[in-house]
Enzyme design. Structure first.
Site, PDB file in Angstrom:
ATOM      1  N   THR A 140       0.887  -1.086  -0.077  1.00  0.00           N
ATOM      2  CA  THR A 140       0.069  -0.005   0.015  1.00  0.00           C
ATOM      3  C   THR A 140       0.787   1.256   0.105  1.00  0.00           C
ATOM      4  OG1 THR A 140      -1.312   1.286   1.591  1.00  0.00           O
ATOM      5  CG2 THR A 140      -0.097  -0.610   2.354  1.00  0.00           C
ATOM      6  N   TYR A 183      -2.146  -0.290  10.748  1.00  0.00           N
ATOM      7  CA  TYR A 183      -2.027  -0.805   9.523  1.00  0.00           C
ATOM      8  C   TYR A 183      -0.880  -0.358   8.595  1.00  0.00           C
ATOM      9  CZ  TYR A 183      -4.034  -1.536   4.547  1.00  0.00           C
ATOM     10  OH  TYR A 183      -4.086  -1.870   3.393  1.00  0.00           O
TER      11      TYR A 183
HETATM   12  N1  LIG Z   1      -8.372  -1.987  -2.784  1.00  0.00           N
HETATM   13  C1  LIG Z   1      -7.327  -1.029  -2.378  1.00  0.00           C
HETATM   14  O1  LIG Z   1      -7.491  -0.019  -3.160  1.00  0.00           O
HETATM   15  C2  LIG Z   1      -6.141  -1.423  -1.634  1.00  0.00           C
HETATM   16  C3  LIG Z   1      -4.911  -0.399  -1.737  1.00  0.00           C
HETATM   17  C4  LIG Z   1      -3.871  -0.872  -1.237  1.00  0.00           C
HETATM   18  C5  LIG Z   1      -3.695  -2.038  -0.618  1.00  0.00           C
HETATM   19  N2  LIG Z   1      -4.666  -3.071  -0.847  1.00  0.00           N
HETATM   20  C6  LIG Z   1      -4.480  -4.305  -0.227  1.00  0.00           C
HETATM   21  O2  LIG Z   1      -4.886  -5.210  -1.234  1.00  0.00           O
HETATM   22  C7  LIG Z   1      -5.232  -6.508  -0.748  1.00  0.00           C
HETATM   23  C8  LIG Z   1      -6.553  -6.910  -1.389  1.00  0.00           C
HETATM   24  O3  LIG Z   1      -7.430  -5.829  -1.016  1.00  0.00           O
HETATM   25  P1  LIG Z   1      -8.944  -5.819  -1.118  1.00  0.00           P
HETATM   26  O4  LIG Z   1      -9.159  -4.141  -1.538  1.00  0.00           O
HETATM   27  O5  LIG Z   1      -9.330  -6.737  -2.248  1.00  0.00           O
HETATM   28  O6  LIG Z   1      -9.848  -6.211   0.157  1.00  0.00           O
HETATM   29  P2  LIG Z   1     -11.018  -7.137   0.582  1.00  0.00           P
HETATM   30  O7  LIG Z   1     -11.115  -6.939   1.836  1.00  0.00           O
HETATM   31  O8  LIG Z   1     -11.852  -7.142  -0.602  1.00  0.00           O
HETATM   32  O9  LIG Z   1     -10.063  -8.476   0.223  1.00  0.00           O
HETATM   33  C9  LIG Z   1      -9.345  -9.299   1.407  1.00  0.00           C
HETATM   34  C10 LIG Z   1      -9.633 -10.644   1.539  1.00  0.00           C
HETATM   35  O10 LIG Z   1      -8.811 -11.112   2.705  1.00  0.00           O
HETATM   36  C11 LIG Z   1      -9.854 -11.956   3.335  1.00  0.00           C
HETATM   37  N3  LIG Z   1      -9.287 -12.011   4.653  1.00  0.00           N
HETATM   38  C12 LIG Z   1      -9.307 -11.118   5.865  1.00  0.00           C
HETATM   39  N4  LIG Z   1      -8.728 -11.517   6.595  1.00  0.00           N
HETATM   40  C13 LIG Z   1      -8.292 -12.839   6.540  1.00  0.00           C
HETATM   41  C14 LIG Z   1      -7.398 -13.733   7.236  1.00  0.00           C
HETATM   42  N5  LIG Z   1      -7.306 -13.641   8.448  1.00  0.00           N
HETATM   43  N6  LIG Z   1      -7.203 -15.091   6.658  1.00  0.00           N
HETATM   44  C15 LIG Z   1      -7.624 -15.124   5.432  1.00  0.00           C
HETATM   45  N7  LIG Z   1      -8.220 -14.239   4.640  1.00  0.00           N
HETATM   46  C16 LIG Z   1      -8.513 -13.242   5.509  1.00  0.00           C
HETATM   47  C17 LIG Z   1     -11.043 -11.357   3.436  1.00  0.00           C
HETATM   48  O11 LIG Z   1     -11.988 -12.061   3.796  1.00  0.00           O
HETATM   49  C18 LIG Z   1     -11.146 -10.648   2.009  1.00  0.00           C
HETATM   50  O12 LIG Z   1     -11.906 -11.570   1.270  1.00  0.00           O
HETATM   51  C19 LIG Z   1      -5.117  -6.205   0.989  1.00  0.00           C
HETATM   52  O13 LIG Z   1      -3.923  -6.911   1.344  1.00  0.00           O
HETATM   53  C20 LIG Z   1      -4.997  -4.802   0.986  1.00  0.00           C
HETATM   54  O14 LIG Z   1      -4.147  -4.364   2.200  1.00  0.00           O
HETATM   55  C21 LIG Z   1      -5.669  -2.736  -1.342  1.00  0.00           C
END
Ligand SMILES: NC(=O)c1ccc[n+]([C@@H]2O[C@H](COP(=O)([O-])OP(=O)(O)OC[C@H]3O[C@@H](n4cnc5c(N)ncnc54)[C@H](O)[C@@H]3O)[C@@H](O)[C@H]2O)c1
Length: 372
Positions: A140, A183
């Site tokens: 991130t 975070y």
């Molecule tokens: N969406 C964005 O803009 C963005 C930006 C920067 C970083 N990220 C990173 O990208 C990744 C995906 O983000 P996203 O937007 O798809 O979020 P999201 O919440 O849709 O997906 C995360 C998934 O991880 C699963 N999860 C959470 N805790 C868990 C655990 N303990 N064990 C197993 N699974 C678990 C959740 O059920 C979910 O399906 C994350 O690592 C997030 O930090 C996302």
């Protein structure tokens, strides 16, 4: 297979070896899983379905690719179960995470366990296999901190850096790391572990430091996924709470472009291993919260009520990715314009979630697409 064309298929399908997507039921994970299954890969999803609504993403994937998608409902903190999932993987995309800054402030220990220990579980399972299996990690922009030293000026509805180099190109990978909020610390530590496992153990890893990704299958809430969240609220006729003055700026990237970047990182893993890239929509897709609300009003054809509240901890006033390195090294094409992408997401939300506009939204949606 090597190619600079990111639309090209990912490396050749190897029989009986799956692509592992942790967090594969989530927003980015389900889109990655869909891409790889469509290309003929077997995809194993490892997800504990912690985020409300992501079970629908999993159902959708299974219906779409019945013979290609399998899933383990497991927690990333479960070292044994993670090692089982990693055992036969030909590549790993590690998305599973505690994703919200707000939640990390409420329960920093859980955030630590999921984001740091969980990532170490994946990395160490790979190390113990002793094979060069690629791992691409979702990091991130929060690893760069609040960027408070960047001097800004405020125009009508958006902050802009005074420094023309930053204004024109955005924040590069040479920006010093500066973790803010639990975070930021947990994702930042995981980001560094992922890079170090390339250095110390020769595992071909790559890190994507993402800005704001938006698009289909996003379960946006007030805590994470603000583009989808704003749209959902507006389509429901509900007010949107803006934390801060709404002039904070982010570069937004459509999920299809993000998926292409991940696929390309796998394709180019020999040249990008051990490296981190800033991934976002870049200066051409940099928008303030106010500008997004204004575009949503154009799309749905009526005013959206906004409520202002205090700034949130660690919130950057301005973050725009310098995407030049990622574009060059991963062969990325011009990203989808935010005007078009946000209008497309509004259309998808209407269809998928049965959210209807109070006015003639479809004609507005079409005109918004013409805008870009
Ligand atoms: N969406 C964005 O803009 C963005 C930006 C920067 C970083 N990220 C990173 O990208 C990744 C995906 O983000 P996203 O937007 O798809 O979020 P999201 O919440 O849709 O997906 C995360 C998934 O991880 C699963 N999860 C959470 N805790 C868990 C655990 N303990 N064990 C197993 N699974 C678990 C959740 O059920 C979910 O399906 C994350 O690592 C997030 O930090 C996302």
């Amino acid at each position: 297979m090597k190619s600079s064309d990111t639309s090209a298929a990912s490396p050749a399908v190897l029989r009986h070896r799956h692509v592992l997507v942790t967090g594969g039921a989530g927003f980015i994970g389900s889109n990655l899983a869909n891409r790889f299954a469509s290309e003929g890969h077997d995809v194993l999803i490892y997800d504990v379905l912690a985020r409300p609504g992501v079970d629908h993403n999993l159902e959708w994937l299974k219906k779409r690719h019945p013979s290609k998608i399998s899933a383990v409902i497991g927690d990333i903190r479960d070292e044994t179960a993670v090692a089982d999932a990693v055992r036969d993987a030909q590549a790993v995309f590690h998305m599973a995470a505690q994703v919200a800054v707000t939640t990390s402030l409420v329960d920093p220990r859980e955030d630590f366990e999921i984001n740091i220990r969980g990532t170490l579980n994946v990395l160490d399972a790979l190390r113990r296999r002793g094979e060069r299996v690629p791992l691409i990690f979702a990091s991130t922009n929060k690893v760069y901190g609040d960027l408070a030293d960047i001097e800004l000026e405020k125009t009508n509805d958006a902050y802009k850096p005074r420094d023309s180099a930053i204004r024109n190109a955005g924040i590069g990978e040479n920006r010093p790391l500066d973790f803010h909020t639990p975070y930021g610390c947990s994702k930042g530590a995981a980001d560094q572990y992922v890079l170090d496992y390339a250095r110390s153990f020769g595992i071909p890893t790559c890190v994507m430091r993402m800005s704001c990704i938006y698009g289909q299958r996003q379960m946006g809430t007030e805590d994470q996924g603000w583009v989808a969240h704003f749209l959902i609220r507006a389509l429901q006729g509900e007010p949107i709470t803006i934390y801060g003055d709404g002039c904070q700026v982010r570069d937004v990237l459509d999920i299809s472009d993000a998926v292409s970047a991940y696929a390309s990182a796998w394709n180019h893993i020999e040249t990008v291993q051990g490296r981190a890239f800033n991934l976002g929509g870049g200066p051409a897709n940099a928008i303030s919260l106010r500008q997004l609300v204004s575009h949503i009003e154009d799309i749905i054809g009526r005013p959206v009520e906004t409520i202002y509240a205090d700034w949130r901890a660690g919130d950057q006033r301005y973050y725009v990715s310098d995407t030049r390195l990622a574009t060059q090294e991963l062969g990325l094409k011009q990203p989808i314009s935010w005007l078009k992408g946000v209008a497309a997401l509004a259309g998808w939300l209407q269809e998928e979630k049965g959210l209807t506009c109070l006015t003639s939204s479809s004609s507005r949606l079409q005109s918004a697409e013409v805008l870009s």
